[in-house]
Every structure is written in structure tokens, then in C-alpha cells.
Scaffold this motif. Sequence first.
Motif, PDB file in Angstrom:
ATOM      1  N   PRO A   1      -3.642   4.283  22.483  1.00 59.86           N
ATOM      2  CA  PRO A   1      -4.775   3.949  23.358  1.00 59.86           C
ATOM      3  C   PRO A   1      -4.345   3.906  24.821  1.00 59.86           C
ATOM      4  O   PRO A   1      -3.153   3.785  25.121  1.00 59.86           O
ATOM      5  CB  PRO A   1      -5.182   2.547  22.870  1.00 59.86           C
ATOM      6  N   ASP A   2      -5.312   4.030  25.702  1.00 57.32           N
ATOM      7  CA  ASP A   2      -5.063   3.818  27.121  1.00 57.32           C
ATOM      8  C   ASP A   2      -5.134   2.314  27.380  1.00 57.32           C
ATOM      9  O   ASP A   2      -5.854   1.597  26.691  1.00 57.32           O
ATOM     10  CB  ASP A   2      -6.118   4.529  27.974  1.00 57.32           C
ATOM     11  N   TRP A   3      -4.383   1.849  28.386  1.00 60.04           N
ATOM     12  CA  TRP A   3      -4.390   0.429  28.722  1.00 60.04           C
ATOM     13  C   TRP A   3      -4.659   0.246  30.199  1.00 60.04           C
ATOM     14  O   TRP A   3      -4.340   1.104  31.026  1.00 60.04           O
ATOM     15  CB  TRP A   3      -3.033  -0.222  28.421  1.00 60.04           C
ATOM     16  N   ASP A   4      -5.230  -0.895  30.533  1.00 61.78           N
ATOM     17  CA  ASP A   4      -5.387  -1.344  31.908  1.00 61.78           C
ATOM     18  C   ASP A   4      -4.520  -2.598  32.017  1.00 61.78           C
ATOM     19  O   ASP A   4      -4.793  -3.601  31.350  1.00 61.78           O
ATOM     20  CB  ASP A   4      -6.853  -1.667  32.211  1.00 61.78           C
ATOM     21  N   VAL A   5      -3.470  -2.531  32.802  1.00 61.22           N
ATOM     22  CA  VAL A   5      -2.527  -3.641  32.927  1.00 61.22           C
ATOM     23  C   VAL A   5      -2.752  -4.318  34.275  1.00 61.22           C
ATOM     24  O   VAL A   5      -2.749  -3.658  35.312  1.00 61.22           O
ATOM     25  CB  VAL A   5      -1.068  -3.144  32.830  1.00 61.22           C
TER      26      VAL A   5
END
Length: 60
Positions: free
Chosen positions: A45-49
Motif C-alpha cells: 500500500p501507499d502510506w502518508d507519513v
Amino acid sequence: MDDPNLRVTDESTFETLLTELLRTAHQNGIEVEGGWDVDGEDGHPDWDVVVTVVERTADD
């Protein structure tokens, strides 16, 4: 990335490596506060950190 030093198999290891990464970046003058989009690629998955500085009182 197949670095044996980065084998994350549990939450404790993840937290330890993340702490080391943030501290090392800070010691080297890198601004670690902010947000980053992480492209998951290869079926991940893509993540927003988001990293924020936490101000604590001396009692904490």
C-alpha cells in the motif's frame, strides 16, 4: 531493499529502527518534522507519513 540490518519482524524492532532513523537524521541537521508520501510499489500500500515534534513537560 534486502538489508539484513533492516529486517522488521515485530513492532518493537520497527519502533527501534524508526527511533534510530529519526535521531540520526536530526543529529545530521535534517528537518524531520513534516509529511511524506511513501509509494508502496510491488503490491504494497501507499502510506502518508507525518512526523511532529512533541513538547513534553519535565515531569513526563
